[in-house]
Design an enzyme around this catalytic site. Structure first.
Site, PDB file in Angstrom:
ATOM      1  N   LYS A 244      13.109   7.921 -35.951  1.00 19.69           N
ATOM      2  CA  LYS A 244      12.476   7.337 -34.774  1.00 19.69           C
ATOM      3  C   LYS A 244      10.985   7.553 -34.957  1.00 19.69           C
ATOM      4  O   LYS A 244      10.504   8.692 -34.970  1.00 19.69           O
ATOM      5  CB  LYS A 244      12.963   7.988 -33.478  1.00 19.69           C
ATOM      6  CG  LYS A 244      12.261   7.425 -32.238  1.00 19.69           C
ATOM      7  CD  LYS A 244      12.695   8.134 -30.966  1.00 19.69           C
ATOM      8  CE  LYS A 244      11.915   7.598 -29.753  1.00 19.69           C
ATOM      9  NZ  LYS A 244      12.263   8.290 -28.497  1.00 19.69           N
TER      10      LYS A 244
ATOM     11  N   ILE B 246      14.141   2.433 -30.195  1.00 19.67           N
ATOM     12  CA  ILE B 246      14.602   3.416 -29.212  1.00 19.67           C
ATOM     13  C   ILE B 246      13.565   3.371 -28.102  1.00 19.67           C
ATOM     14  O   ILE B 246      12.469   3.908 -28.238  1.00 19.67           O
ATOM     15  CB  ILE B 246      14.744   4.816 -29.823  1.00 19.67           C
ATOM     16  CG1 ILE B 246      15.785   4.795 -30.943  1.00 19.67           C
ATOM     17  CG2 ILE B 246      15.131   5.830 -28.746  1.00 19.67           C
ATOM     18  CD1 ILE B 246      15.942   6.119 -31.676  1.00 19.67           C
TER      19      ILE B 246
ATOM     20  N   THR C   1      12.341  11.333 -22.656  1.00 23.71           N
ATOM     21  CA  THR C   1      12.543  10.522 -21.460  1.00 23.71           C
ATOM     22  C   THR C   1      13.675  11.077 -20.615  1.00 23.71           C
ATOM     23  O   THR C   1      13.687  10.912 -19.390  1.00 23.71           O
ATOM     24  CB  THR C   1      12.827   9.065 -21.851  1.00 23.71           C
ATOM     25  OG1 THR C   1      11.766   8.594 -22.679  1.00 23.71           O
ATOM     26  CG2 THR C   1      12.927   8.162 -20.634  1.00 23.71           C
TER      27      THR C   1
ATOM     28  N   TYR D 190      12.754  12.509 -35.721  1.00 28.29           N
ATOM     29  CA  TYR D 190      11.853  11.989 -34.693  1.00 28.29           C
ATOM     30  C   TYR D 190      10.443  12.449 -35.044  1.00 28.29           C
ATOM     31  O   TYR D 190      10.124  13.632 -34.961  1.00 28.29           O
ATOM     32  CB  TYR D 190      12.295  12.518 -33.332  1.00 28.29           C
ATOM     33  CG  TYR D 190      11.586  11.960 -32.121  1.00 28.29           C
ATOM     34  CD1 TYR D 190      10.645  10.937 -32.222  1.00 28.29           C
ATOM     35  CD2 TYR D 190      11.876  12.450 -30.855  1.00 28.29           C
ATOM     36  CE1 TYR D 190      10.010  10.434 -31.102  1.00 28.29           C
ATOM     37  CE2 TYR D 190      11.246  11.951 -29.726  1.00 28.29           C
ATOM     38  CZ  TYR D 190      10.317  10.959 -29.850  1.00 28.29           C
ATOM     39  OH  TYR D 190       9.691  10.466 -28.732  1.00 28.29           O
TER      40      TYR D 190
END
Length: 301
Positions: A171, A211, A55, A143
């Site tokens: 995540k 998140i 992002t 992640y």
């Protein structure tokens, strides 16, 4: 800030925004804008910020920009929120250098995505992630987002990595609730949901937080779901989660969340600026759709 709960004592926070990286109109890094946006998000309920992730347009920001961004945000909110720096690349040496840079800049933790595109074997994934975790003294969140990277973190790899003293959590964007539930139970890794539409379901099976890309534009509403769940107010948590779903869909389904988050932040007069190519800014039709969904999600409760 909202009322706190025992889970707010988590080392890396509970309600983390996957923050956009503000740029000036000419496309250069807007460090002052990043400080203003970070302060707004923390004032609105986020106890953690993830910088230099997808992002945050990490594929199109330079290493010096990444370090400057972390320094600026730590200066602005480091006393009030956890600052997590994304350091994942497909190159182990590059990722270790980014990890050391993030530590120098004052980050509280690292977010480390599995190597993408090259699709290494699980042994290669394990060695890569271990090498980066060894490179700095900060806690690490892995992640797992196989639909983007092309490589899933296997159960065996997660079990092995959970034994590393600095790898503390994941995540999760695997869309595998059953697998996540088993790994949470078996390893004690702290799971954070990285797919806003699954925030409440993942919390229900043991995740400790989120998140969130949507938290860029609806931080209070994202936090409210977490607070209701933490209080055991399950019906209210479900209502609040469902109310956010149309916004989640509008922001994430057809256009990258960076594009939609920046469009809404700019529309609200908050620092965001343009996206960098190959991303393309939202057009007026999309912006109007996003506005309507945001208004519905953030109206009176």
């Amino acid at each position: 800030m909202n009322d706190t709960h025992a889970t707010d004592a988590l080392p890396l926070g509970r309600c983390l925004a996957a923050m956009v990286t503000p740029f000036r109109p000419d496309g250069s890094l807007d460090a002052d804008g990043a400080q203003k946006l970070a302060t707004h998000l923390v004032d609105s309920g986020c106890d953690g910020l993830v910088l230099n992730g997808t992002t945050g347009e990490s594929p199109t920001t330079g290493d010096d920009e990444k370090e400057r961004l972390v320094r600026a945000v730590v200066e602005a909110v480091g006393a009030r929120a956890q600052v997590i720096a994304g350091v994942g690349t497909s190159d182990t040496a590059h990722s270790t250098a980014l990890a050391r840079s993030a530590e120098r800049a004052g980050a509280d933790g690292l977010l480390l995505v599995t190597p993408y595109y090259s699709r290494p074997q699980q042994e290669g994934v394990r060695r890569h992630l271990t090498a980066v975790a060894d490179a700095a003294s900060l806690p690490v969140l892995l992640y797992d987002i196989p639909h983007r990277t092309g490589t899933r973190l296997s159960t065996e790899t997660l079990h092995a990595l959970a034994r590393h003293p600095r790898i503390v959590g994941v995540k999760d964007v695997s869309y595998d609730l059953a697998g996540a539930a088993r790994t949470i139970a078996d390893t004690g890794l702290q799971y954070y949901c990285g797919a806003d539409e699954l925030n409440l379901p993942l919390l229900a099976i043991g995740a400790v937080g989120v998140i969130s890309t949507v938290a860029n534009v609806a931080p209070e509403q994202t936090r409210a779901v977490l607070d209701a769940h933490a209080c055991g107010a399950n019906v209210e948590a479900l209502r609040l989660h469902q109310r956010l779903l149309p916004l989640v869909q509008a922001m994430m389904d057809d256009v990258p969340g960076t594009v939609t988050a920046k469009a809404l932040l700019n529309d609200a007069g908050l620092p965001a600026g343009p996206v960098r190519l190959p991303l393309v800014d939202a057009d007026q039709t999309l912006l109007e759709q996003l506005r309507a969904c945001l208004q519905e999600a953030c109206g009176s409760r």
